[in-house]
Structures are given as C-alpha cells and as structure tokens.
Write a protein that holds these residues in place. Structure first.
Motif, PDB file in Angstrom:
ATOM      1  N   ASN A 243      -3.562   5.519   2.960  1.00  0.00           N
ATOM      2  CA  ASN A 243      -3.086   6.611   2.223  1.00  0.00           C
ATOM      3  C   ASN A 243      -4.016   7.379   1.128  1.00  0.00           C
ATOM      4  N   ASN A 247      -5.011  11.396   1.643  1.00  0.00           N
ATOM      5  CA  ASN A 247      -4.442  11.928   0.439  1.00  0.00           C
ATOM      6  C   ASN A 247      -5.677  12.812  -0.327  1.00  0.00           C
ATOM      7  N   PRO A 282      -1.195   5.903  -3.669  1.00  0.00           N
ATOM      8  CA  PRO A 282      -0.642   5.306  -2.147  1.00  0.00           C
ATOM      9  C   PRO A 282       0.244   4.723  -2.212  1.00  0.00           C
ATOM     10  N   TRP A 380       4.935  16.113   5.741  1.00  0.00           N
ATOM     11  CA  TRP A 380       4.893  14.584   5.033  1.00  0.00           C
ATOM     12  C   TRP A 380       5.902  13.809   5.730  1.00  0.00           C
ATOM     13  N   SER A 386       5.886   4.520   0.570  1.00  0.00           N
ATOM     14  CA  SER A 386       4.804   5.495   0.214  1.00  0.00           C
ATOM     15  C   SER A 386       5.388   6.991   0.750  1.00  0.00           C
ATOM     16  N   ASP A 388       3.683   9.722   3.106  1.00  0.00           N
ATOM     17  CA  ASP A 388       2.679   9.786   4.152  1.00  0.00           C
ATOM     18  C   ASP A 388       2.525  11.050   4.580  1.00  0.00           C
TER      19      ASP A 388
END
Length: 452
Positions: A243, A247, A282, A380, A386, A388
């Motif tokens: 992540n 990101n 994350p 997303w 999370s 992601d």
C-alpha cells in the motif's frame, strides 16, 4: 452497547467515501464513536489523534488480548466472521501485554536487527528490476498489479528464508485474508501451514535468514509461536509496504503539492513517503484493543470487554493536530501509520527501505512515468484494514527491448541513496505501444500471481 442505529464500518457508506464517514462520526460523537463491525458486532472506533495514542500507550486499560472480547464470550461473533483471522487470540506478541509480550517481541526485534540493510536494498533492487523488465518495453503498465502488489511479497519471502516459488501462492492468500473475504479463514490456514513447513525445514537446515534467527533466539519460541510470528511479519510487511508503494506512486503522479516541490528539487523520496504515511497510511484501521475494565474515553463510557478499533487514518486527519491539511509534514514522523505504544510496528524502517528502494528503481528506469487515465478514473477499494488502489495505469516512453532483461539489470543494478534520491517531474502523455517481450519463467510466475 446497543447495536440499534449504529454506523457500520463496512458496506457501501464506508466503501464509497471512508474519509467522509470518519468526519461525520467525529462531528456526531467526538474522538470516539460507537460503530458496528463485520457481523453487526458493536465496537468503538477511535477517531482522535490523542485518543489513539491514549489507547495504544495504556495496555493496562486497553489490552491486545482478544480473549477479553465480551461479544465473543457471549456468542455474538459467528465462527465464520471474517474478523476472526485478525482478532482471534494467538500465541504471539501482538495479542499479549506485559512480560510475555516482551519475551516474544524481543525475539522478533532482535532477529530484525540482524538483517543487513544493504542486503535488503540489494534484494529490492533485484526484484524491482525483474518486475520492471516485464513491462518496460511496452510503454504502459498497471503499477498495482505489475509492481506494488508483488514486490513486497517477493522481498519478504526471501528475507524469511523461503524459495522464490513460494511467493505466488502466499501472495494470493495474503491478499484474500486482508480483504476479509468469505475464504479468509481458509487463506489464513494455508499461510500457517506453509510457515509451519518452513519452521520444520529451518530446524533441519538453518540459514542466514529471519526464520532461522527467530528459531535460534534465546527466547526459545515454541513451534506454534514461531509460525504465528512469521505470519505476523509476513502479512504486516506485505500489506503495509504494498500500500505504501502504491499510495506514494499515486501521489507523485497526481498531487500538485508534489509537482510544485519536485520542480524546485526540494523534495526527497523519503519526504514523499512520510507525507503519504500521514495522508494515506497503509493500514487505515487496526482491530483492535479490548477494555480491561469499565473506563471513560473522550466522554464515552467503555465497558469491560468492549472492542476498540484504532482509526489510524482518522487520527492522522484530526483537525486538533492538523488544522491545515494542505500544510506539508516533511520530516515529521509523529503520524499513526505504524500505530504506537508497546505494539508499534517493529519493521517500519525495513518497510520504508523496501518502498524507497523499489520506487527509486522504478523512477530511475522510467523517468517520464505518467498517469495513463484521468485522475478521477482511478478507483479505490475499501477493505477491512485499508483503502487500496484497484489499479494505477501509467504510460511512459518504452525502453528498447535490447536493454531490457539481463543487460538492463546490469546497467541499472546500483544501490540508490535513500536520503538523496529525487523524484522526476511528470511530463505530458505520449502514445503507448502494445506490450511486447520474451516469454520467461518470471512471466509464468507473474501469470500465476495474477490468476491469468
């Protein structure tokens, strides 16, 4: 705590716009909000920055020992609840406090200290270039499926002492488990079985790797403890680092703050990583902590045995500590991305090294990397732990196939400087030719990973 009228931490509202849901709950309840988790089980979501620190730093009030979970004791948590793989008590430091937790955690931290950081970066550079080789001549790629979602597992399995061939199936199982899917419990069992086999192998033939060091540590972990701690390290390192890479690449490609700073040459890659750890950690949440007795938190009465969910993403955006969200936070590591207190992530520096080195290798070889779709088309997916990226499609000038592969790896196999690396400024889009390239063993592994 009555379940009537409580907001669910799963479902459409959470999946569509988790940040907006956090702010709605903050406005209604303050630093802590009553919510429902999977299976409509009541819990508390910790939204405030200071409240998160209060919970993580006071294990005598809020323990990691899930055996205190009242809802489970009273039969309100079904045996197939997807929360169980991450909340069910296991013999490892993450579910204990006090002296026993210190004994187990010391085995993990001491073994991590034995890792050669230069060696870690060499592994990352090697695997990153192998992944880049597979799409470099195509001129386009999905940086989630083709890079960020694969690199950390390849590095982690190597550091643990496993063969490269173990990576694909473990990657599939890890992805499934952290999504809290219907097969999460089966995926968790597969991971444990694989790690038990690793323990048995390393006891017969120790190596220069994390699993062998853990086995040989003076704390003398049992076979159950060894398997569970290897699982903890594997899943945490994979999930957080995948992540973090995705990101960071997303923000480099889309965030105007980065473009402006990069144009002036003032932002290093470590600066960018730290900004992401504040804005898009994350792990957005951690399940959980359990109240050891009746107590008060942010004006709410928490009963003994209640579960608390650490809202790491919500705490990082708490207006009480970040009234201006546009202000940069370079050099400030006081975020909640790695939790806090005695259970703060012990492998965070290794995760940073994997992300930093992998991204540096990617940007060095593809300096004109750019988003291949409109920014609002990037999708997303919100999961249990999370938020992601579903995909991160990019385009770039294709590399000559003649310099991709072994020749390309030799040309680019230099260890980057984590402190001095600079990110490139995105450039205008160019046409991307169709994917070409050789059929290799590495490609067959990638097809396995992606389920092709």
């Amino acid at each position: 705590m009555s379940a009537e009228g409580l907001t669910r931490l799963y479902g459409p509202e959470m999946e569509d716009n988790a940040p907006a849901l956090y702010e709605k709950l903050r406005a209604e309840h303050g630093g802590v909000a009553p919510v429902l988790v999977q299976g409509d089980v009541p819990a508390w979501l910790v939204l405030g920055y200071r409240e998160n620190l209060d919970v993580t730093r006071n294990p005598t009030r809020f323990t990691r020992d899930s055996r205190l979970w009242r809802e489970a004791h009273e039969g309100r948590v079904a045996i197939d609840n997807p929360l169980l793989p991450i909340t069910m008590w296991q013999p490892m430091c993450a579910f204990l406090d006090g002296e026993e937790a210190k004994r187990l955690r010391s085995a993990v931290t001491d073994s991590m200290k034995r890792m050669d950081r230069r060696g870690v970066r060499r592994y990352v550079t090697r695997y990153a270039n192998q992944l880049i080789d597979e799409f470099a001549s195509a001129g386009h790629a999905d940086l989630v499926a083709d890079f960020a979602g694969i690199l950390p597992m390849l590095v982690s399995t190597k550091l643990l002492g496993m063969a490269d061939s173990e990576g694909p199936r473990l990657l599939d199982a890890a992805r499934d488990m952290v999504k809290a899917s219907e097969t999460a419990i089966a995926s968790n069992a597969f991971i444990i079985d694989t790690l038990r086999a690793l323990v048995a192998e390393k006891k017969r033939k120790p190596g220069d790797d994390f699993a062998s060091w853990l086995i040989g540590h003076e704390s003398q972990l049992s076979d159950d403890e060894l398997a569970e701690h290897l699982r903890l390290v594997l899943i945490a390192s994979y999930s957080t680092t995948a992540n973090l890479i995705a990101n960071t690449l997303h923000m480099v490609l889309t965030d105007k703050r980065f473009r402006g700073n990069l144009a002036g040459g003032h932002m290093t890659l470590p600066d960018a990583l730290e900004q992401v750890l504040w804005d898009a950690p994350p792990f957005t949440a951690v399940y959980g902590r359990w109240a050891t007795g009746d107590t008060e938190l942010a004006g709410h009465h928490i009963k003994e045995g209640d579960m608390l969910v650490l809202g790491l993403a919500a705490g990082n955006t708490d207006p009480a500590i970040r009234p201006d969200m546009s202000a940069p936070v370079h050099g400030n590591r006081s975020h909640l991305a790695f939790s806090g207190g005695p259970h703060e992530c012990p492998g965070q520096d290794i995760g940073r090294a994997i992300a930093d080195t992998g991204i540096d290798a990617l940007l060095a070889r593809l300096p004109d990397l750019r988003l291949a779709v409109d920014e609002d088309k990037v999708r997303w997916r919100t999961s249990l732990l999370s938020r992601d990226l579903v995909a991160l499609p990019v385009a770039f000038t294709p590399l000559d196939p003649a310099v991709v592969g072994d020749a390309g790896r030799v040309a680019h196999h230099t260890e980057p400087s984590a402190q001095q690396s600079r990110l490139p400024v995105p450039v205008p889009d160019a046409a991307a030719p169709a994917r070409t390239g050789r059929q290799s063993w590495w490609q067959s592994v990638l097809r396995w990973i992606r389920g092709a």
